[in-house]
Every structure is written in C-alpha cells, then in structure tokens.
Enzyme design. Sequence first.
Site, PDB file in Angstrom:
ATOM      1  N   GLY A  84      23.009 -26.908   5.623  1.00  0.00           N
ATOM      2  CA  GLY A  84      23.547 -28.096   5.345  1.00  0.00           C
ATOM      3  C   GLY A  84      24.734 -28.042   4.493  1.00  0.00           C
ATOM      4  O   GLY A  84      24.510 -27.360   3.335  1.00  0.00           O
ATOM      5  N   GLY A 127      19.794 -25.424   7.324  1.00  0.00           N
ATOM      6  CA  GLY A 127      19.940 -26.299   8.679  1.00  0.00           C
ATOM      7  C   GLY A 127      20.237 -25.329   9.848  1.00  0.00           C
ATOM      8  O   GLY A 127      20.133 -25.910  10.971  1.00  0.00           O
ATOM      9  N   GLU A 150      16.128 -23.107  -0.531  1.00  0.00           N
ATOM     10  CA  GLU A 150      16.291 -24.601  -1.076  1.00  0.00           C
ATOM     11  C   GLU A 150      15.732 -24.707  -2.345  1.00  0.00           C
ATOM     12  O   GLU A 150      16.050 -25.485  -3.116  1.00  0.00           O
ATOM     13  CB  GLU A 150      15.577 -25.568  -0.104  1.00  0.00           C
ATOM     14  N   ASP A 158      13.516 -27.792   4.455  1.00  0.00           N
ATOM     15  CA  ASP A 158      13.283 -28.591   5.370  1.00  0.00           C
ATOM     16  C   ASP A 158      13.664 -28.525   6.715  1.00  0.00           C
ATOM     17  O   ASP A 158      13.516 -27.361   7.149  1.00  0.00           O
ATOM     18  CB  ASP A 158      14.145 -30.165   4.789  1.00  0.00           C
TER      19      ASP A 158
END
Length: 366
Positions: A84, A127, A150, A158
Amino acid sequence: MLKIRIISQSAVFILKRNMCTQEADVLFETLNNAGIITLNRPKALNSLNTSMVSKLLPQLQEWEKSKTLVVVKGAGEKAFCAGGDVKTACKPDEGPKFFFTEYNVNYLIGKYKIPYVAIMNGITMGGGLGLSVHGRYRIATEKTMIAMPETKIGLFPDVGGSYFLPRLQVNLGMYLGLTGDRLKGKDVVKSGIATHFVSSKRLYELEKLLSRCTSDVEVQSLLNKFNEPPEEFSLAPNIKHINYCFAASTVEEIIERLEKVKNEWSNKTIENLLQMCPGSLKITLRALQRGAQLELPHCLQMEYRLSCRATRNHDFPEGVRALLVDKDNKPQWTHKSISEVDDEYVEGFFKRLPADEELQFFDSKL
C-alpha cells in the site's frame, strides 16, 4: 458568441488530450471469458492507493456475476504490487478511508465465487499479498519476492495477514510476520503462499489459455500443466528452529529460544528483530495469535482497529518518515526496547472502535 464557442472547443480538446495521456492506475479488460485486472503504477511498483482499491471493489463485484474467472497482474517487469501507499495511509485523515476499502477488497477476494488467479510476478509485499493470497490460485515465478515487512515501519502485517500467516505450517507465518523476511521463487510455493510456479516467459501464453477456460476444473487442469515441481525449501535447514522458536508465546521468549540455537541464522534473526519497532512486534504477535482462531472477516475487523489506531499513534508515521520520506533510517520509536512495551499499551490497539467507526463490509446486513 463566437469567442465563447472557440474557448469551449479548446477546452474539449485539452480534456480529450489529458484523457489520452493520463493512463488509469488500474486497467480493466475482457479477454474471452476472463476479466483481466492490471495494476498500472509500474514506476511506484504498482503500490496501492485509495483510487485503485475504490475501482477494484465494484469491478470485482460486477465480474463475479458476469465472468468465468478473473486474472490479476501488475504492469511492468519489477512488481506485482509492492504494498500500500503508506506515505498516505499513515495519515489519520486518509489512512482509515484507504484501509476501509482495501480490507473490503481483501474480504471479497476471500469469498470470491469464481476462480481468481493472481500472477505474483516480481515484488509482492504487504497489500500485494492481500490482493493475491486470499484468492483461489496464486502463481509465483522466478521473479517473485514476497514479504510482510510492516514491523519495520511501525505497523503490523495487515490485509488479512492475521488470518493467513498463522495458518502456514511450522510457525513459518509467525517468523515471516515478525521478521519481515523475504521468500523468492519456488520458496513461495513451498511456504504455501503460492499455489503454482510458472516460468515468467510462459505467462503470456498462460493468460491467453486461461481466458478461454469455462470452469474451475479447466482452470485447475491448465495451471497444473504449467506448474513446475518445487525444489528444496531454502529455509529447510532451520525449519525445526523456526518451529520451536516462533511457537513461544511472547517476543521475549522467542528471542530467548533463538539465543539457545546459536547458529548464523539465529544470530541474524535476533539482529533483525531488534531493528524492528518494539511496539509493532508485540502487537503483531498478539494479532497473529488471535487471528489463528478467527475467520477472515473477523481478522480484517480486528486489523482495522489496529490500523486506525496506528495512524493516530507515533510509531507508524515515524517509521514511514525514517525509512521512506527522510530515509535517515533512524526511527525514534515510542519504546526503546521490547521489554518497555507493556500489556496495557498492546491491548489499547485491540479495543473496539465507536460503533460508527468499525469496519463494515459491503454486503453487511447492518
């Protein structure tokens, strides 16, 4: 009147020209029976932004009803999707909007009724794994490199990471989620993240043949024909250590077990963990432990609480600043060591949000 008309025609010309020169960040096309999605930001390694996920959601919903299968790939040779756009996502006003739509896309892929084929050619991180790993078929190539890095930027794995990582065998997901370690090529299949390995030079041919498939049985049969047998897993010599060390219930105990192993891999892994955001390590471990007992929708709802709070916290914006904006690689974390991160701090991230701020799915009856 004449003057007004000339200006109007000029404006139309400029508008048309801009439409031609500004290519969309996601391309959608139909090829025979298939819907083809191309993530189209090659200069940004096809990293996801709010614009892209906002287009993906309705198109995927529409194609689920009208196509035989969907194929998703990345533009260029370097990346499927490098994650992302965290420079935007770390902002408290923008982040929650992005995560809300992105997690809805992950949720839809996880329950997609028709075959969903992700071609993970090149860098596939964060992502990018959310757009691939929840799908029925995931194709790795010799150019594939996956990671969930992350914890290095003050976030946590996530996009459903709390669902798929703890379900990998021999605690491999705990290892990948905490350390951000990378896997390449056939290792991605051996880990269980990809389902098939296909040489990148055969992808064009594969895509054309896939588009002619009329059923899931045909898709599976075709992928099996293109699939190359796996090789020995590069982590094989240390799998027993990964299984033992990352079964521990706390980050501190994981490090204690690594210290007992005393080999080059364990020393490097300890060094790696100590470079990560201390708060992120503890939040990540708890999210993976809880996610192991939850279904994907509940994992995404839990992650949304964590993400929203991360945008309002110091560590996530600070990690993005240090590694991606100023690039001084000297983040000043909230906690200087893992031992400083107490249970109250970690649990604060997991608390429910106000009812009107919780993650709602597009098909929610609420």
